[in-house]
Design an enzyme around this catalytic site. Sequence first.
Site, PDB file in Angstrom:
ATOM      1  CB  CYS A 165     -10.711   1.278  14.199  1.00  0.00           C
ATOM      2  SG  CYS A 165     -10.045   2.673  13.946  1.00  0.00           S
ATOM      3  CG  MET A 166      -8.241   3.442  17.224  1.00  0.00           C
ATOM      4  SD  MET A 166      -8.902   5.654  17.705  1.00  0.00           S
ATOM      5  CE  MET A 166      -9.360   5.512  19.040  1.00  0.00           C
ATOM      6  N   GLY A 175      -5.328   1.439  12.701  1.00  0.00           N
ATOM      7  CA  GLY A 175      -5.635   0.656  11.679  1.00  0.00           C
ATOM      8  C   GLY A 175      -5.145   2.565  10.698  1.00  0.00           C
ATOM      9  CD  GLN A 176      -9.401   5.900  10.057  1.00  0.00           C
ATOM     10  OE1 GLN A 176      -9.781   6.648   9.145  1.00  0.00           O
ATOM     11  NE2 GLN A 176     -10.073   5.025  11.443  1.00  0.00           N
ATOM     12  CG  MET A 222      -8.878  -3.378  13.514  1.00  0.00           C
ATOM     13  SD  MET A 222      -9.541  -2.074  14.565  1.00  0.00           S
ATOM     14  CE  MET A 222      -8.540  -1.415  13.925  1.00  0.00           C
ATOM     15  CE  LYS A 278      -3.066  -0.933   3.152  1.00  0.00           C
ATOM     16  NZ  LYS A 278      -3.062  -2.536   3.819  1.00  0.00           N
TER      17      LYS A 278
END
Length: 758
Positions: A180-181, A384-385, A347, A91
């Site tokens: 997500c967190m 994740g972000q 997650m 990515k």
Amino acid sequence: MADKDEKPEGLTRRDALRVLGVSAGIAMIAPLSGCGGVWERQPVIPVDAWHKGVCRFCGTGCGMMIGVTDNKVVDVKGDEYAHNRGRLCIKGLMNREILYGEGRALYPMIRKNGKLERATWDEAMDLVATRFREAIDEYGPDSVAFYGSGQLYTQESYTANKLFKAGIGTNNMDGNPRLCMASAVTGYTSSFGKDEPAGCYEDMDYSDCFFITGSNTLECHPILWERMLDRKRSHPETRIIVVDPRRTFTAMHADLHLPIYPGTDVALYNSMMNEFIENGFIDRDMVENYLSFQEGKQKRTFEDLKKHVAQYPAERAAKICGISPRDIQEAAFTFASSKATLSIWTMGLNQQVQGTASNRGVVAMHLLTGHFGRPGATPFSLTGQPNACGGVRDTGSLSHALPGGRLVANATHREEMEDLWKVPRGRIGPKPGYHAVALFEAIAKGDVKCCLVMCTNPGQTLPNSNLYRKGMEKGFMVVADSFHPTETTIFADVVLPAAMWVEKEGVKGNAERRYHLYPKVVDPPGEARSDLDILVDFAERIGHGDLITAKTPKDVWDEWRHISAHSKYNFEGITYERLQKERGILWPCPTEDHPGTKRRYIPGEDPMAHGGGRFDFYGKPDGRATVWLDSHEEPVDPYTDEFPLIFNTGRILEHWHTMTITGPVPELQSIHPDYLEIHPHDAHHFNIREGDQVIVRSRRGEVELRAKLSLVVRPGMVFATMHSAKHLVNQVTHDVYDPFSKQPAYKRCAVSVRKKTV
Ligand code: SF4
């Protein structure tokens, strides 16, 4: 022989994994050209100038060099001076391609007669301001809301938070980090009194045991995985324990894999703590001088904890988790007896009804055994972000929060922020606003009339999505995004084209508290603007231009870092000039000559910690970290004869979230994440063959996927990725959430599976 679904052109999934060394067992990511011709980049135009920047994607925050020619990004490469040591994953290498794929939003659009039509910025922003103003005047400030993202720059989240809470006067300010967190936040704050990890990536270079739980690190944080493998290569005695219901690529590399049933983590960690106690692995100094114990609202003692975890002997926990008692004992022994243990999670732990309890269970294991605050010894949640930490958690851009770890429910915290933001006392309401799921429920009910969504795609990501997608048709939805159409812009009344990544400037904070600068190196396409410009424009049109006085990325950063000095998150010393020169800096960092802080709560290392002891847990009034006595709870959505399988969702290496960004990249279009992993025993039982179209049904909805027979899942479980917009798996997932963090439990629901009949 190529997989059936893989085209010869482009990057195949097998190629991508081979680049990661999965098939060879040796990871070789960078430079990509050194990967034996597995896959070659398209030829690039010669680079005029290289700029120091950071990858747009995950919370690892890899440094990269960005090559620009004629106002175009023409190449990227890993920054060898950054923490990622020059490595990039697939990515990361696609950061060039994502700017120039199809589907970029190029100009504002307004819905007229049911159709989105091109408009000018003035027309669009006037309409947005008018509709928000009308709703506020008629129904009050809580009739409007903001829904943001862990991908916005810190300056953007900070400005939106200030505008909505201190200007408009509503706490209806939430975002996708809730999905997500949020459980990592409540896990840390209930244990330490402050959010964010205590350790840093460098700790991975010193660990002798990696306890990876609820994280497919190889695919989701591949560069950190590489760093852990570096440690194992140079110190082969290093042990890797993986706790994951699936035999993921990460689990395949483990010395010990515990394939527990989803949602049984608390039983496992309690059992491991019981093993620590029974086998003499407790750090007595830690227990006596630095820890407190709590169960619900009651204070407890270490003796109480002993009795509590004694209810989880390995034999009982093994039955709950679906694994062997010996594996629990071996995991406990390896964790506790190593010189330095580092836990990683994401997650898999957070997206559970017991997400908070699972998080603090891992933290408690570190505190009790003394695997804390030394190089290599720390509990470490990943994100994740790229800016869930720096942008949303630190700025308090959630419905219950305020900047620097403050809470809207705390009167002192509200007054501190009202003074710092120079608004009258009483402007910030005492009641938390709607969290993510509740917000879209309120839109569906008509309680929230207008919502500004920035840089995220809730139409695809919300659990039980059919319900909330219907709701989006009711409210006045304004969506600022770099892509159109998405599963959210299709419901929008106004679409605002947003610049992305290096088309705008800003600061992000990665998972190790490292703030770093993303420079603007090219112009955005069409009429796209930065989200900060959109927010500043909106503030002026809605009558709060006097409040939002900082209008450029540098001015907003300066305001925010000065405000941070009034908290334990102090990073006043991280100036723009330093960010431009250095490869990011870890907070706390109170002065311009401070080097940044690798490990928190250690007097002499963390500038916020005081005293002469080993630790100062300054987030707690008594200076002690809290170990919680939590109990395993049975699942909310049980399997039955009608819904006999457990459904679990996750991600793969090559695609990002809802694929709005990676979907248009030609090199990734041959990788289709539209499959359902099903164990061959279950496939046989349900008369399903490889490649069959199958219908997955839950108590909420159904989705069609392609069967992929696989030993990665255990019998009784099925798995699908969250990525594909053509196959909306969240029609099936459950919108029940953790009672503390309000984070939805995506990781477990009951489903049935049947072959599709034509
Ligand atoms: S690990 Fe994350 S930050 Fe690093 S290159 Fe890959 S996607 Fe980008």
